[in-house]
Design a protein around this motif. Structure first.
Motif, PDB file in Angstrom:
ATOM      1  N   TYR A 137      25.633  47.303  51.631  1.00 12.08           N
ATOM      2  CA  TYR A 137      26.382  48.273  52.802  1.00 12.08           C
ATOM      3  C   TYR A 137      27.880  48.516  52.564  1.00 12.08           C
ATOM      4  CZ  TYR A 137      27.176  49.867  57.475  1.00 12.08           C
ATOM      5  OH  TYR A 137      27.562  50.283  58.685  1.00 12.08           O
ATOM      6  N   SER A 138      28.362  49.399  52.837  1.00  9.20           N
ATOM      7  CA  SER A 138      29.953  49.911  52.575  1.00  9.20           C
ATOM      8  C   SER A 138      30.408  50.119  54.233  1.00  9.20           C
ATOM      9  CB  SER A 138      30.160  51.221  52.257  1.00  9.20           C
ATOM     10  OG  SER A 138      31.345  51.580  52.056  1.00  9.20           O
TER      11      SER A 138
ATOM     12  N   SER B 114      41.097  33.922  72.111  1.00  4.72           N
ATOM     13  CA  SER B 114      40.577  34.291  70.678  1.00  4.72           C
ATOM     14  C   SER B 114      41.612  34.679  69.669  1.00  4.72           C
ATOM     15  CB  SER B 114      39.441  35.120  70.863  1.00  4.72           C
ATOM     16  OG  SER B 114      38.727  35.274  69.767  1.00  4.72           O
ATOM     17  N   SER B 115      41.592  34.398  68.575  1.00  6.47           N
ATOM     18  CA  SER B 115      42.222  34.961  67.503  1.00  6.47           C
ATOM     19  C   SER B 115      41.722  36.227  66.785  1.00  6.47           C
ATOM     20  CB  SER B 115      42.538  33.938  66.332  1.00  6.47           C
ATOM     21  OG  SER B 115      41.119  33.647  65.747  1.00  6.47           O
ATOM     22  N   MET B 116      40.646  36.873  67.297  1.00  6.18           N
ATOM     23  CA  MET B 116      39.952  37.874  66.949  1.00  6.18           C
ATOM     24  C   MET B 116      40.683  39.149  66.714  1.00  6.18           C
ATOM     25  SD  MET B 116      36.919  37.121  65.444  1.00  6.18           S
ATOM     26  CE  MET B 116      36.021  35.554  65.253  1.00  6.18           C
ATOM     27  N   GLU B 117      41.504  39.556  67.676  1.00  2.00           N
ATOM     28  CA  GLU B 117      42.234  40.543  67.637  1.00  2.00           C
ATOM     29  C   GLU B 117      43.404  40.405  66.525  1.00  2.00           C
ATOM     30  OE1 GLU B 117      44.484  41.048  71.273  1.00  2.00           O
ATOM     31  OE2 GLU B 117      42.626  41.300  72.599  1.00  2.00           O
ATOM     32  N   THR B 118      43.728  39.257  66.030  1.00  2.00           N
ATOM     33  CA  THR B 118      44.426  39.138  65.000  1.00  2.00           C
ATOM     34  C   THR B 118      43.758  39.677  63.550  1.00  2.00           C
ATOM     35  OG1 THR B 118      45.853  37.784  66.149  1.00  2.00           O
ATOM     36  CG2 THR B 118      46.229  37.936  63.811  1.00  2.00           C
ATOM     37  N   ILE B 119      42.556  38.899  63.557  1.00  2.00           N
ATOM     38  CA  ILE B 119      41.636  38.726  62.380  1.00  2.00           C
ATOM     39  C   ILE B 119      41.012  40.010  62.141  1.00  2.00           C
ATOM     40  CG2 ILE B 119      39.683  37.434  61.345  1.00  2.00           C
ATOM     41  CD1 ILE B 119      42.392  35.799  61.602  1.00  2.00           C
ATOM     42  N   LEU B 120      40.361  40.660  63.152  1.00  2.00           N
ATOM     43  CA  LEU B 120      39.546  41.848  62.817  1.00  2.00           C
ATOM     44  C   LEU B 120      40.428  42.918  61.884  1.00  2.00           C
ATOM     45  CD1 LEU B 120      37.908  42.768  66.220  1.00  2.00           C
ATOM     46  CD2 LEU B 120      36.778  42.291  64.106  1.00  2.00           C
ATOM     47  N   PRO B 121      41.636  43.212  62.010  1.00  5.64           N
ATOM     48  CA  PRO B 121      42.346  44.106  61.049  1.00  5.64           C
ATOM     49  C   PRO B 121      42.220  43.506  59.800  1.00  5.64           C
ATOM     50  CG  PRO B 121      43.588  43.871  63.138  1.00  5.64           C
ATOM     51  CD  PRO B 121      42.587  43.023  63.209  1.00  5.64           C
ATOM     52  N   ILE B 122      42.336  42.263  59.708  1.00  6.83           N
ATOM     53  CA  ILE B 122      41.943  41.631  58.034  1.00  6.83           C
ATOM     54  C   ILE B 122      40.798  41.808  57.508  1.00  6.83           C
ATOM     55  CG2 ILE B 122      42.473  39.570  56.845  1.00  6.83           C
ATOM     56  CD1 ILE B 122      44.311  38.456  58.944  1.00  6.83           C
ATOM     57  N   MET B 123      39.634  41.757  58.509  1.00  9.06           N
ATOM     58  CA  MET B 123      38.240  41.693  57.877  1.00  9.06           C
ATOM     59  C   MET B 123      38.168  43.240  57.666  1.00  9.06           C
ATOM     60  SD  MET B 123      36.208  39.606  60.908  1.00  9.06           S
ATOM     61  CE  MET B 123      34.855  40.117  59.971  1.00  9.06           C
ATOM     62  N   ASN B 124      38.640  44.335  58.245  1.00  8.04           N
ATOM     63  CA  ASN B 124      38.712  45.686  57.852  1.00  8.04           C
ATOM     64  C   ASN B 124      39.280  46.125  56.847  1.00  8.04           C
ATOM     65  OD1 ASN B 124      36.939  46.346  60.200  1.00  8.04           O
ATOM     66  ND2 ASN B 124      38.706  46.669  61.521  1.00  8.04           N
ATOM     67  N   GLN B 125      40.294  45.271  56.220  1.00  8.70           N
ATOM     68  CA  GLN B 125      41.194  45.537  55.174  1.00  8.70           C
ATOM     69  C   GLN B 125      40.540  45.148  53.746  1.00  8.70           C
ATOM     70  OE1 GLN B 125      45.196  43.940  55.480  1.00  8.70           O
ATOM     71  NE2 GLN B 125      45.999  44.673  53.475  1.00  8.70           N
ATOM     72  N   TYR B 126      39.718  43.927  54.015  1.00  8.60           N
ATOM     73  CA  TYR B 126      39.075  43.364  52.687  1.00  8.60           C
ATOM     74  C   TYR B 126      37.630  43.356  52.855  1.00  8.60           C
ATOM     75  CZ  TYR B 126      43.959  41.575  51.912  1.00  8.60           C
ATOM     76  OH  TYR B 126      45.433  41.387  51.784  1.00  8.60           O
TER      77      TYR B 126
ATOM     78  N   GLU C 218      32.912  38.441  54.616  1.00  7.15           N
ATOM     79  CA  GLU C 218      31.755  38.606  55.123  1.00  7.15           C
ATOM     80  C   GLU C 218      31.746  38.610  56.804  1.00  7.15           C
ATOM     81  OE1 GLU C 218      28.400  39.178  53.878  1.00  7.15           O
ATOM     82  OE2 GLU C 218      29.248  39.614  52.060  1.00  7.15           O
ATOM     83  N   THR C 219      32.370  37.557  57.193  1.00  5.45           N
ATOM     84  CA  THR C 219      32.481  37.414  58.694  1.00  5.45           C
ATOM     85  C   THR C 219      33.461  36.416  58.852  1.00  5.45           C
ATOM     86  OG1 THR C 219      31.031  37.169  60.548  1.00  5.45           O
ATOM     87  CG2 THR C 219      30.791  35.441  58.681  1.00  5.45           C
ATOM     88  N   CYS C 220      33.704  36.491  60.545  1.00  2.00           N
ATOM     89  CA  CYS C 220      34.835  35.308  60.931  1.00  2.00           C
ATOM     90  C   CYS C 220      34.023  34.640  62.039  1.00  2.00           C
ATOM     91  CB  CYS C 220      35.818  36.174  61.491  1.00  2.00           C
ATOM     92  SG  CYS C 220      37.163  35.052  62.276  1.00  2.00           S
ATOM     93  N   VAL C 221      34.301  33.221  61.693  1.00  2.00           N
ATOM     94  CA  VAL C 221      33.973  32.175  62.850  1.00  2.00           C
ATOM     95  C   VAL C 221      35.030  31.472  63.640  1.00  2.00           C
ATOM     96  CG1 VAL C 221      32.176  30.501  63.096  1.00  2.00           C
ATOM     97  CG2 VAL C 221      31.854  32.187  61.175  1.00  2.00           C
ATOM     98  N   GLU C 222      34.918  31.464  64.738  1.00  2.00           N
ATOM     99  CA  GLU C 222      36.009  30.547  65.661  1.00  2.00           C
ATOM    100  C   GLU C 222      35.182  29.128  65.899  1.00  2.00           C
ATOM    101  OE1 GLU C 222      37.823  32.148  68.759  1.00  2.00           O
ATOM    102  OE2 GLU C 222      39.249  33.188  67.501  1.00  2.00           O
TER     103      GLU C 222
END
Length: 660
Positions: free
Chosen positions: A174-175, A126-138, A142-146
């Motif tokens: 929500y913040s 899965s690419s989620m380990e790479t994507i999660l930091p990006i989601m936290n930064q911006y 809203e979400t990420c879907v593979e």
């Protein structure tokens, strides 16, 4: 909720944007993929949220940068597509696409973003380990879907999440950084809680929770479901449930839990039911429903509206003294974005000895607002949740539009409850005192009123032959040359002069001759400050001779310099004249000797008050109207009636003499 949703897909070439769209439409992976798919529209009846959805593709090969910018500005949500097996396409998400989109959108209203990892069928990881930091930064992500366009994995889910990001966005609620709801969301939900707390005890009991559930979701909660909800709150916080009811903290916790678990639609359904838009502001459509008012018609509250306002009063009158203290009034208006009533309201309506607005004063102020500014009344009722609590389409259902005044005059009867009396007179003649006296305030109480708290309106109830009516007095500023139509439009006119000022009556005479000489509006001359020495007026005619010449009632002596509350007889007479402008009453002298006064006292006695008001009104109107009816039968009946009435009046007169 939006009427449609526009989804834009962007990303590096060859990541599978077009394939995703074609796989969604055809439900199979296409053998041949064009450079760019045409814009498609998914009908409302096949989408989960029942909203038409437009899906737009982007191709770097076929479109210019300017076309891309235009599409970004039109999009409601943007899906940034990358290939899970292509690290460069993932890097471009943060190095190119997010900065580009943010440059082209307003900082305060960023477009929600969905990160889409396509071609998941080509990798086992899965690419989620790479994507999660990006989601936290911006925060706008809203979400990420593979997903996989080839084997149709998560294709429908992708576009559902995109649609959901528009219709039920997380951003306003929500913040993620603070891991708590935003202040604007807390404020909106707090208002909703207070409206739903029908007894104002700070707790939503089972009945209130069921009403709330039915209002928002059209289905009640089963008893076990109610207990399950409360048990969830109990396990997570100590003060979320009290006396087996949900507190405000518990209510807010539940919605925080919904949002954290991805069930934003639950909170949004509640917010929208109570009138909020995507920016958590009450919509104009909710606050100001369409209400057409024909010319020469007035607006009043109907019976159901008064019952609702009564329940709101009772809800906040915690000490049950039939008056709202400053704290109770402040609590009532907590559901408003601002304090709607200023200190002038306390001098517009009846108050108790402490200066607090009484129950009757409270209803009077609502009546005045409805009459003078119905749009503001609709706004206020919207803040109080009238349409929700009363289960009406809008608060326009609270308003009665009265019949055209010309029809009332033709039929010589009215069903109106509010009558306007404009009070005119020279400066210092006693107009303000006349207004305040209608609220039961003598001169001593009036002297305590601050100048900056003064009101040019006063409204109170009067009883005309057993019927409760509102008399609205309006003090018109004494600018003789600049009287507007609004200053002249009313049901009855009071021309006030100061009997101790020899130049005071001249203003009344000039105003009458210029504006009311040929008017059908009844006029009354008020001789104010009658406790003072009467001066001879510097006018060609005395006030009494002026009234005789123009067939007006004699000047009515009035003073508010009394030990107790001033007499309200004059206000009852004014309301009567407003209701029956054609009735020519023989006198208004309160002498208790003439035929009118004896009959008036008789008709307002305790015995006759039990008779239906309509019958009393008809009797008075028939015997006191100078009608030009020539029917011989009428005159025969009138003669008999007059004889009976004279005998009755004489008997009453003798009874009064015996009492003396």
């Amino acid at each position: 909720m939006r009427k449609d949703v526009r989804i834009l897909l962007v990303g590096e070439p060859k990541v599978g944007k077009t394939s995703l769209i074609m796989s969604l439409v055809s439900e199979e992976f296409p053998d041949e993929v064009p450079l760019r798919a045409e814009e498609i529209t998914i009908p409302a009846d096949v989408t989960p949220e029942r909203v038409p959805t437009h899906i737009v593709d982007y191709s770097e090969a076929e479109q210019s940068d300017e076309q891309l910018y235009q599409e970004i500005s039109k999009a409601n949500v943007i899906c940034i597509v990358y290939s899970v097996n292509n690290k460069k396409s993932i890097e471009k998400v943060t190095s190119h696409w997010i900065p580009l989109i943010n440059e082209r959108t307003d900082k305060d209203s960023r477009v929600p973003l969905i990160l889409v990892g396509n071609k998941s069928d080509l990798v086992e990881h899965s690419s989620m380990e790479t994507i999660l930091p990006i989601m936290n930064q911006y925060s706008e992500i809203e979400t990420c879907v593979e997903c996989s366009a080839k084997n149709l994995k998560n294709i429908s889910e992708l576009f559902y999440y995109a649609q959901k990001a528009v219709l039920h966005p997380t951003g306003p609620l929500y913040s993620p950084e603070e891991k708590e709801m935003k202040p604007s969301c807390i404020k909106a939900l707090t208002r909703i809680f207070k409206i739903s707390d029908l007894d104002n005890d700070g707790i939503l009991n089972d009945n209130e929770l069921n009403f709330f559930q039915r209002t928002c979701f059209n289905i009640p909660l089963a008893p076990q479901a109610l207990e399950d909800v409360k048990n969830v709150v109990r396990k997570n916080m100590s003060d979320g449930v009290k006396d087996n009811g949900l507190t405000l903290k518990g209510f807010l916790f539940l919605h925080t839990l919904f949002i954290q678990r991805g069930r934003h639609e639950t909170t949004w359904t509640v917010l929208r039911r109570f009138g909020y838009d995507d920016d958590l502001e009450l919509t104009q459509e909710y606050l100001f429903p369409l209400l057409k008012i024909p010319p020469d018609c007035t607006t009043e509250l109907n019976h159901n509206a008064y019952l609702f306002l009564q329940s709101v009063f009772d809800k906040h009158d915690k000490d049950r003294d039939c008056a709202l203290s400053p704290d109770e009034l402040k609590d009532l208006f907590k559901v408003f974005p601002y304090m709607p009533w200023g200190p002038d309201v306390n001098n517009t309506v009846c108050t108790n000895e402490q200066g607090w607005i009484t129950y009757q004063g409270y209803l009077s102020q609502w009546t005045l607002t409805t009459y003078l500014d119905v749009q503001r009344c609709l706004e206020y009722l919207g803040y109080l949740g009238y349409s929700i609590i009363q289960e009406q389409e809008s608060q326009a259902a609270a308003i009665t539009i009265t019949r055209n005044k010309r029809i009332d005059l033709q039929k010589k009867q009215t069903q109106r409850s509010v009558f306007r009396c404009n009070v005119l007179g020279a400066r210092g003649c006693g107009k303000s005192g006349f207004l305040q006296a209608s609220l039961g305030r003598n001169l001593a109480r009036q002297k305590r009123i601050r100048e900056d708290h003064k009101s040019y309106y006063a409204i109170s109830t009067t009883y005309v032959y057993g019927q409760e009516k509102y008399l609205l007095l309006h003090e018109v500023l004494p600018d003789f040359e600049f009287l507007s139509e609004a200053d002249l439009a009313c049901d009855v006119v009071c021309l006030v002069y100061d009997i101790s000022n020899p130049r005071s009556f001249e203003y009344c005479a000039k105003v009458y001759k210029k504006h009311f000489l040929d008017s059908k509006t009844p006029c009354v001359i008020i001789a104010a400050k009658s406790d003072l020495h009467e001066a001879r007026q510097y006018y060609s005619l005395s006030p009494l001779d002026f009234c005789r010449k123009h067939k007006l009632h004699p000047p009515q002596m009035f003073t508010c310099n009394t030990p107790e509350a001033p007499s309200k007889d004059i206000y009852t007479k004014l309301t009567t004249m407003a209701m029956y402008p054609h009735a020519k009453l023989r006198c208004m002298c309160s002498c208790n000797r003439c035929t009118y006064c004896i009959c008036h006292n008789l008709l307002n006695s305790e015995l006759v008050r039990s008779v239906k008001a309509k019958f009393c009104s008809a009797v008075l109107n028939r015997h006191m109207t100078q009608a030009d009816l020539k029917n011989s039968t009428f005159w025969l009946r009138a003669s008999v009636g007059a004889t009976v009435f004279a005998v009755l009046g004489f008997a009453m007169y003798k009874a009064l003499l015996k009492q003396r």
